[in-house]
Design a protein around this motif. Structure first.
Motif, PDB file in Angstrom:
ATOM      1  N   TYR A 120     -89.422 -23.965   9.533  1.00  0.00           N
ATOM      2  CA  TYR A 120     -90.477 -24.860   9.363  1.00  0.00           C
ATOM      3  C   TYR A 120     -91.598 -24.161   9.134  1.00  0.00           C
ATOM      4  O   TYR A 120     -92.642 -24.586   8.496  1.00  0.00           O
ATOM      5  N   CYS A 121     -91.942 -22.734   9.548  1.00  0.00           N
ATOM      6  CA  CYS A 121     -93.015 -21.935   9.332  1.00  0.00           C
ATOM      7  C   CYS A 121     -93.077 -21.770   7.878  1.00  0.00           C
ATOM      8  O   CYS A 121     -94.023 -21.724   6.946  1.00  0.00           O
ATOM      9  N   ARG A 122     -91.868 -21.516   7.142  1.00  0.00           N
ATOM     10  CA  ARG A 122     -91.624 -21.247   5.918  1.00  0.00           C
ATOM     11  C   ARG A 122     -91.920 -22.337   5.013  1.00  0.00           C
ATOM     12  O   ARG A 122     -92.679 -22.437   3.733  1.00  0.00           O
ATOM     13  N   VAL A 123     -91.504 -23.826   5.426  1.00  0.00           N
ATOM     14  CA  VAL A 123     -91.681 -24.788   4.664  1.00  0.00           C
ATOM     15  C   VAL A 123     -93.043 -25.640   4.639  1.00  0.00           C
ATOM     16  O   VAL A 123     -93.507 -26.438   3.719  1.00  0.00           O
ATOM     17  N   LEU A 124     -93.669 -25.207   5.706  1.00  0.00           N
ATOM     18  CA  LEU A 124     -95.296 -25.653   5.657  1.00  0.00           C
ATOM     19  C   LEU A 124     -96.168 -24.596   5.478  1.00  0.00           C
ATOM     20  O   LEU A 124     -96.598 -24.306   4.171  1.00  0.00           O
TER      21      LEU A 124
ATOM     22  N   GLU B  62     -91.188 -33.349   5.272  1.00  0.00           N
ATOM     23  CA  GLU B  62     -91.091 -33.637   4.122  1.00  0.00           C
ATOM     24  C   GLU B  62     -92.349 -34.549   3.901  1.00  0.00           C
ATOM     25  O   GLU B  62     -93.016 -34.337   2.480  1.00  0.00           O
ATOM     26  N   LEU B  63     -93.014 -35.246   4.727  1.00  0.00           N
ATOM     27  CA  LEU B  63     -94.206 -36.169   4.718  1.00  0.00           C
ATOM     28  C   LEU B  63     -95.436 -35.114   4.822  1.00  0.00           C
ATOM     29  O   LEU B  63     -96.387 -35.221   4.239  1.00  0.00           O
ATOM     30  N   ASN B  64     -95.436 -34.309   5.805  1.00  0.00           N
ATOM     31  CA  ASN B  64     -96.693 -33.273   6.032  1.00  0.00           C
ATOM     32  C   ASN B  64     -97.024 -32.506   4.880  1.00  0.00           C
ATOM     33  O   ASN B  64     -98.005 -32.296   4.587  1.00  0.00           O
ATOM     34  N   TYR B  65     -95.909 -31.882   4.202  1.00  0.00           N
ATOM     35  CA  TYR B  65     -96.136 -31.082   3.101  1.00  0.00           C
ATOM     36  C   TYR B  65     -96.996 -31.420   1.931  1.00  0.00           C
ATOM     37  O   TYR B  65     -98.128 -30.895   1.815  1.00  0.00           O
ATOM     38  N   PRO B  66     -96.724 -32.714   1.283  1.00  0.00           N
ATOM     39  CA  PRO B  66     -97.734 -33.083   0.237  1.00  0.00           C
ATOM     40  C   PRO B  66     -99.236 -33.580   0.875  1.00  0.00           C
ATOM     41  O   PRO B  66     -99.896 -33.353   0.036  1.00  0.00           O
TER      42      PRO B  66
ATOM     43  N   GLY C 137     -95.581 -37.712  13.128  1.00  0.00           N
ATOM     44  CA  GLY C 137     -94.322 -37.647  14.041  1.00  0.00           C
ATOM     45  C   GLY C 137     -94.354 -39.068  14.769  1.00  0.00           C
ATOM     46  O   GLY C 137     -93.337 -39.804  15.196  1.00  0.00           O
ATOM     47  N   TYR C 138     -95.764 -39.240  15.251  1.00  0.00           N
ATOM     48  CA  TYR C 138     -96.100 -40.778  15.990  1.00  0.00           C
ATOM     49  C   TYR C 138     -95.347 -41.753  15.335  1.00  0.00           C
ATOM     50  O   TYR C 138     -95.092 -42.773  15.657  1.00  0.00           O
ATOM     51  N   PHE C 139     -95.716 -41.915  13.847  1.00  0.00           N
ATOM     52  CA  PHE C 139     -95.556 -42.819  13.208  1.00  0.00           C
ATOM     53  C   PHE C 139     -93.879 -42.946  12.910  1.00  0.00           C
ATOM     54  O   PHE C 139     -93.599 -44.010  12.926  1.00  0.00           O
TER      55      PHE C 139
END
Length: 198
Positions: free
Chosen positions: A88-92, A60-64, A36-38
Motif C-alpha cells: 500500500y505504501c508502494r501504490v500510494l 484505487e479511489l484515493n490514488y487519483p 473508507g467510511y464512504f
C-alpha cells in the motif's frame, strides 16, 4: 506538494496535520479515511473488510484524488494516514513520488507506552473504543522500525509546536508564527479531538 504524515495510532497525525494547516498558507488536509467510511456505507457487507485499506477500491479511489491534489493544488496537501503495508505504501505515496509529484513522507514516532497513554487520554481514560488501534500497534511499530518508508520525527516528550516545526523543516516549508496563547492552542486542539471522535 504532498506531506504524508504516517505513524501508529496515537502518534499525533491529526493534531499535527491541523496545526500545520493553520500555519501553512494555502494548506489543505486530505483524509483518505473518508473514502473508507464512504465505502463502508455504500458497499455490500460481503465486500467490506475489518481494515478498509484492504478493500482494493479504497486504494484505487484515493490514488487519483491524491495525484490531482498533488499536481493542481497550489499549496501543501497534508495527508494524515497510517500506512503499514509495504504494497500500500508502494501504490500510494511510492507511486505518487515515482510519478514526479513532490512528496515528503514523515513517520511520527513514539514509544508504545506513550501511544497507549495518548489513546487513553483521547477516550477519557477508556480504551474500549481503541481495540483496532491497540491490535495494530505492535504491527505499526515493527513496520516503522524497519525504516524503509518515511523520515522519522520523534514526538515523545515534545510539545506539539516543536513537532510541527520539525515536520515543516523536513518538508522545506515556512510556517507562519504562532499567534495564539497556550490556552487558545489547547482549546483548538481539544476542538480537533472532538471533531475526530469516530
Amino acid at each position: 506538494m504532498i506531506l504524508w504524515l504516517n505513524g501508529a495510532f496515537g502518534a499525533g497525525k491529526t493534531t499535527v496535520a491541523h496545526e500545520l494547516a493553520r500555519r501553512l498558507p494555502g494548506a489543505f488536509i486530505y483524509d483518505p479515511e473518508e473514502v473508507g467510511y464512504f465505502l463502508r456505507k455504500n458497499l455490500p457487507a460481503a465486500m467490506d473488510r475489518p481494515d478498509f485499506q484492504d478493500i482494493p477500491l479504497w486504494r484505487e479511489l484515493n490514488y487519483p484524488i491524491l495525484a490531482t491534489l498533488g499536481r493542481e493544488h497550489p499549496g501543501p496537501v497534508i495527508v494524515p494516514m497510517t500506512l503499514v503495508n509495504e504494497d500500500y505504501c508502494r501504490v500510494l505515496p511510492g507511486r505518487l513520488a515515482g510519478e514526479g509529484i513532490g512528496l515528503v513522507h514523515v513517520i511520527l514516532s513514539a514509544r508504545r507506552e506513550t501511544l497507549v497513554k495518548r489513546l487513553r487520554k483521547r477516550n477519557l481514560g477508556w480504551l474500549n473504543r481503541e481495540a483496532f488501534a491497540l491490535d495494530a500497534m505492535d504491527r505499526c511499530l515493527a513496520f516503522f522500525a524497519e525504516g524503509r518508508w518515511g523520515v522519522p520525527v520523534e514526538t515523545d516528550g515534545k510539545p506539539v509546536g516543536r513537532v510541527v516545526e520539525e515536520v515543516a523543516a523536513l518538508a522545506g516549508l515556512s510556517l507562519l508564527p504562532e499567534d495564539r496563547s497556550p490556552l487558545r492552542q489547547r482549546l483548538a486542539r481539544a476542538a480537533v479531538w472532538r471533531a475526530h471522535i469516530r
